[in-house]
Motif scaffolding. Structure first.
Motif, PDB file in Angstrom:
ATOM      1  N   ALA A 153       1.050  -1.324   0.210  1.00  0.00           N
ATOM      2  CA  ALA A 153      -0.007   0.005   0.427  1.00  0.00           C
ATOM      3  C   ALA A 153       0.794   1.113  -0.352  1.00  0.00           C
ATOM      4  CB  ALA A 153      -0.599  -0.158   1.127  1.00  0.00           C
ATOM      5  N   ALA A 154       2.076   1.609   0.636  1.00  0.00           N
ATOM      6  CA  ALA A 154       3.473   2.059   0.574  1.00  0.00           C
ATOM      7  C   ALA A 154       3.925   2.709  -0.467  1.00  0.00           C
ATOM      8  CB  ALA A 154       4.160   2.203   2.047  1.00  0.00           C
ATOM      9  N   LEU A 155       3.432   1.048  -1.070  1.00  0.00           N
ATOM     10  CA  LEU A 155       4.339   1.712  -2.447  1.00  0.00           C
ATOM     11  C   LEU A 155       3.876   2.440  -3.804  1.00  0.00           C
ATOM     12  CD1 LEU A 155       6.454  -1.684  -2.868  1.00  0.00           C
ATOM     13  CD2 LEU A 155       7.365   0.177  -2.870  1.00  0.00           C
ATOM     14  N   TRP A 156       2.497   1.822  -3.587  1.00  0.00           N
ATOM     15  CA  TRP A 156       1.616   2.307  -4.344  1.00  0.00           C
ATOM     16  C   TRP A 156       0.782   3.656  -4.463  1.00  0.00           C
ATOM     17  CZ3 TRP A 156      -0.964  -0.196  -8.594  1.00  0.00           C
ATOM     18  CH2 TRP A 156      -1.574   0.256  -9.334  1.00  0.00           C
ATOM     19  N   ARG A 157       0.839   3.834  -2.901  1.00  0.00           N
ATOM     20  CA  ARG A 157       0.315   5.831  -2.722  1.00  0.00           C
ATOM     21  C   ARG A 157       2.138   6.458  -2.817  1.00  0.00           C
ATOM     22  NH1 ARG A 157      -1.184   3.014   2.366  1.00  0.00           N
ATOM     23  NH2 ARG A 157      -3.328   3.287   2.302  1.00  0.00           N
ATOM     24  N   ALA A 158       2.795   6.411  -2.642  1.00  0.00           N
ATOM     25  CA  ALA A 158       4.710   6.923  -3.554  1.00  0.00           C
ATOM     26  C   ALA A 158       4.283   7.152  -4.491  1.00  0.00           C
ATOM     27  CB  ALA A 158       5.632   6.478  -2.671  1.00  0.00           C
ATOM     28  N   ALA A 159       3.720   6.079  -5.523  1.00  0.00           N
ATOM     29  CA  ALA A 159       4.215   5.479  -7.086  1.00  0.00           C
ATOM     30  C   ALA A 159       2.765   6.272  -7.827  1.00  0.00           C
ATOM     31  CB  ALA A 159       3.875   4.559  -7.231  1.00  0.00           C
ATOM     32  N   VAL A 160       1.748   6.226  -6.718  1.00  0.00           N
ATOM     33  CA  VAL A 160       0.621   7.167  -7.766  1.00  0.00           C
ATOM     34  C   VAL A 160       0.902   8.984  -7.063  1.00  0.00           C
ATOM     35  CG1 VAL A 160      -1.772   7.575  -6.946  1.00  0.00           C
ATOM     36  CG2 VAL A 160      -1.081   5.655  -7.431  1.00  0.00           C
ATOM     37  N   THR A 161       1.309   9.261  -5.750  1.00  0.00           N
ATOM     38  CA  THR A 161       2.131  10.353  -5.534  1.00  0.00           C
ATOM     39  C   THR A 161       2.658  10.977  -6.372  1.00  0.00           C
ATOM     40  OG1 THR A 161       1.165  10.480  -3.218  1.00  0.00           O
ATOM     41  CG2 THR A 161       2.414  11.833  -3.586  1.00  0.00           C
ATOM     42  N   THR A 162       3.574  10.042  -7.417  1.00  0.00           N
ATOM     43  CA  THR A 162       4.886  10.479  -8.290  1.00  0.00           C
ATOM     44  C   THR A 162       4.115  11.009  -9.099  1.00  0.00           C
ATOM     45  OG1 THR A 162       6.900   9.804  -6.756  1.00  0.00           O
ATOM     46  CG2 THR A 162       6.859  10.144  -8.638  1.00  0.00           C
ATOM     47  N   MET A 163       3.744  10.119  -9.874  1.00  0.00           N
ATOM     48  CA  MET A 163       3.111   9.963 -11.189  1.00  0.00           C
ATOM     49  C   MET A 163       1.905  11.798 -11.198  1.00  0.00           C
ATOM     50  SD  MET A 163       1.881   6.378 -12.779  1.00  0.00           S
ATOM     51  CE  MET A 163       1.646   5.802 -11.418  1.00  0.00           C
ATOM     52  N   ALA A 164       1.245  11.595  -9.839  1.00  0.00           N
ATOM     53  CA  ALA A 164       0.130  12.744 -10.390  1.00  0.00           C
ATOM     54  C   ALA A 164       0.935  14.247 -10.190  1.00  0.00           C
ATOM     55  CB  ALA A 164      -0.263  12.389  -8.899  1.00  0.00           C
ATOM     56  N   SER A 165       1.917  14.217  -9.434  1.00  0.00           N
ATOM     57  CA  SER A 165       2.779  15.180  -9.386  1.00  0.00           C
ATOM     58  C   SER A 165       3.531  15.666 -10.710  1.00  0.00           C
ATOM     59  CB  SER A 165       4.181  15.578  -9.007  1.00  0.00           C
ATOM     60  OG  SER A 165       3.547  14.791  -7.039  1.00  0.00           O
ATOM     61  N   PHE A 166       3.933  13.771 -11.298  1.00  0.00           N
ATOM     62  CA  PHE A 166       4.528  14.456 -12.972  1.00  0.00           C
ATOM     63  C   PHE A 166       3.432  15.138 -14.063  1.00  0.00           C
ATOM     64  CE2 PHE A 166       5.030  12.590 -16.839  1.00  0.00           C
ATOM     65  CZ  PHE A 166       6.884  13.164 -17.195  1.00  0.00           C
ATOM     66  N   HIS A 167       2.164  14.350 -13.470  1.00  0.00           N
ATOM     67  CA  HIS A 167       1.201  14.755 -14.419  1.00  0.00           C
ATOM     68  C   HIS A 167       0.237  16.132 -14.150  1.00  0.00           C
ATOM     69  CE1 HIS A 167       0.995  11.539 -16.527  1.00  0.00           C
ATOM     70  NE2 HIS A 167       0.826  10.986 -15.569  1.00  0.00           N
ATOM     71  N   GLN A 168       0.875  17.051 -12.940  1.00  0.00           N
ATOM     72  CA  GLN A 168       0.334  18.459 -13.220  1.00  0.00           C
ATOM     73  C   GLN A 168       1.606  19.264 -12.949  1.00  0.00           C
ATOM     74  OE1 GLN A 168      -0.307  18.138  -8.207  1.00  0.00           O
ATOM     75  NE2 GLN A 168      -1.599  17.578  -8.559  1.00  0.00           N
ATOM     76  N   LEU A 169       3.198  19.005 -14.085  1.00  0.00           N
ATOM     77  CA  LEU A 169       3.850  19.548 -14.603  1.00  0.00           C
ATOM     78  C   LEU A 169       2.873  20.735 -15.176  1.00  0.00           C
ATOM     79  CD1 LEU A 169       6.659  17.788 -13.906  1.00  0.00           C
ATOM     80  CD2 LEU A 169       5.785  19.234 -12.328  1.00  0.00           C
ATOM     81  N   ASP A 170       3.847  22.201 -15.704  1.00  0.00           N
ATOM     82  CA  ASP A 170       3.705  22.731 -17.634  1.00  0.00           C
ATOM     83  C   ASP A 170       5.009  22.231 -18.224  1.00  0.00           C
ATOM     84  OD1 ASP A 170       3.543  25.213 -18.702  1.00  0.00           O
ATOM     85  OD2 ASP A 170       2.177  25.868 -18.260  1.00  0.00           O
ATOM     86  N   HIS A 171       4.232  21.559 -19.433  1.00  0.00           N
ATOM     87  CA  HIS A 171       5.914  21.718 -19.877  1.00  0.00           C
ATOM     88  C   HIS A 171       6.180  22.593 -20.824  1.00  0.00           C
ATOM     89  CE1 HIS A 171       2.182  21.012 -23.083  1.00  0.00           C
ATOM     90  NE2 HIS A 171       3.676  21.852 -23.727  1.00  0.00           N
ATOM     91  N   HIS A 172       5.438  23.991 -20.762  1.00  0.00           N
ATOM     92  CA  HIS A 172       5.997  24.717 -21.339  1.00  0.00           C
ATOM     93  C   HIS A 172       7.118  25.384 -20.267  1.00  0.00           C
ATOM     94  CE1 HIS A 172       4.086  25.970 -25.259  1.00  0.00           C
ATOM     95  NE2 HIS A 172       2.758  25.324 -24.213  1.00  0.00           N
ATOM     96  N   ALA A 173       6.158  25.259 -19.130  1.00  0.00           N
ATOM     97  CA  ALA A 173       7.690  26.413 -17.737  1.00  0.00           C
ATOM     98  C   ALA A 173       8.815  25.537 -17.741  1.00  0.00           C
ATOM     99  CB  ALA A 173       6.816  25.598 -16.367  1.00  0.00           C
ATOM    100  N   LEU A 174       8.816  23.916 -18.308  1.00  0.00           N
ATOM    101  CA  LEU A 174       9.985  23.291 -18.264  1.00  0.00           C
ATOM    102  C   LEU A 174      11.106  23.477 -19.334  1.00  0.00           C
ATOM    103  CD1 LEU A 174       8.372  19.824 -16.771  1.00  0.00           C
ATOM    104  CD2 LEU A 174       9.659  21.259 -15.695  1.00  0.00           C
ATOM    105  N   GLY A 175      10.541  24.143 -19.713  1.00  0.00           N
ATOM    106  CA  GLY A 175      11.110  24.277 -21.327  1.00  0.00           C
ATOM    107  C   GLY A 175      11.106  23.802 -22.449  1.00  0.00           C
ATOM    108  N   LEU A 176       9.873  22.517 -22.325  1.00  0.00           N
ATOM    109  CA  LEU A 176       9.691  21.845 -23.262  1.00  0.00           C
ATOM    110  C   LEU A 176       8.627  22.108 -24.376  1.00  0.00           C
ATOM    111  CD1 LEU A 176      10.253  19.404 -20.843  1.00  0.00           C
ATOM    112  CD2 LEU A 176      11.857  19.593 -22.126  1.00  0.00           C
ATOM    113  N   PRO A 177       8.862  22.986 -25.013  1.00  0.00           N
ATOM    114  CA  PRO A 177       7.326  23.470 -25.684  1.00  0.00           C
ATOM    115  C   PRO A 177       7.565  22.417 -27.044  1.00  0.00           C
ATOM    116  CG  PRO A 177       9.052  24.927 -26.179  1.00  0.00           C
ATOM    117  CD  PRO A 177       9.869  23.726 -24.835  1.00  0.00           C
TER     118      PRO A 177
END
Length: 235
Positions: A153-177
């Motif tokens: 359960a801890a592994l699953w939550r850590a994976a989902v939290t990391t993926m959710a953080s990834f998907h919330q990023l703005d690729h323009h702000a990261l310099g990836l137009p």
């Protein structure tokens, strides 16, 4: 090559080792040696993965660094319909510089295919364990056999939290137009791409149920150390 795997093994490990030694020496400007070059058999299915240790001398002191190589597969029917490792590497560079997403040390990208026959990049190795692809981690292997329900359960939550953080990023702000998808939303673009990959049906269904802002991270790409995500290694 071993065609029983989704991606091939490397036939000439010694030749690959010597080529990588020369590659590192040219980039760093001093002698290096490689030891322990292997190809993991339980994971690293979408690309060819190499594990090895790099050795060198620094002011008379012996140094070493564990490394991971990622090679573009050279087979008739790869997992994905097309490969270009350069964008993967650039995404990881951007994540490392501009986000808190865990990314391994990035040691170099090579797009000259005359060296190993394919593109490749090298990363620093992060201590931890990766959920296996062969057999699938939810069917057998260390995650099923060696962990408790609370640990999973801890592994699953850590994976989902990391993926959710990834998907919330703005690729323009990261310099990836270049990740713009034109008139399609990122979800629509990924659904269209998923339909033509070997992993398409389950991925398309999963993304019809969820709406990520942009895509490119999966659970077996996240290293666990010990019950958290220690490195998201897929761009």
């Amino acid at each position: 090559m071993d065609n029983a795997r989704p991606t091939p093994l490397v036939e000439d490990l010694e030749g690959t080792r010597k080529t990588l030694e020369r590659w590192f020496q040219k980039r760093r400007g001093y002698p290096v040696s490689l030891s322990g070059l292997t190809v993991p058999e339980g994971s690293g299915m979408s690309n060819v993965t190499l594990l090895f240790t790099l050795h060198w001398q620094e002011q008379g002191i012996a140094r070493e660094e564990a490394c991971v190589g990622r090679l573009q597969p050279d087979i008739a029917r790869p997992v994905f319909p097309s490969y270009d490792l350069a964008p993967q590497y650039r995404v990881m560079e951007a994540l490392k510089q501009h986000s808190a997403i865990p990314v391994p040390p990035l040691l170099g990208l090579e797009t000259d295919t005359s060296l190993l026959g394919v593109q490749f990049y090298i990363m620093g190795h992060i201590a931890g364990r990766i959920p296996a692809d062969m057999p699938p981690y939810n069917m057998d292997g260390w995650m099923l056999q060696e962990t408790s329900e609370d640990q999973r359960a801890a592994l699953w939550r850590a994976a989902v939290t990391t993926m959710a953080s990834f998907h919330q990023l703005d690729h323009h702000a990261l310099g990836l137009p270049h990740l713009d998808t034109g008139e399609l939303t990122p979800l629509q673009a990924q659904l269209a791409y998923g339909r033509i990959t070997s992993a398409g049906p389950w991925r398309v269904r999963a993304m019809q149920l969820h709406r990520p802002r942009w895509t490119g991270c999966r659970r077996t790409s996240l290293m666990k150390n010990p019950w958290r995500c220690a490195g998201g290694i897929r761009g």
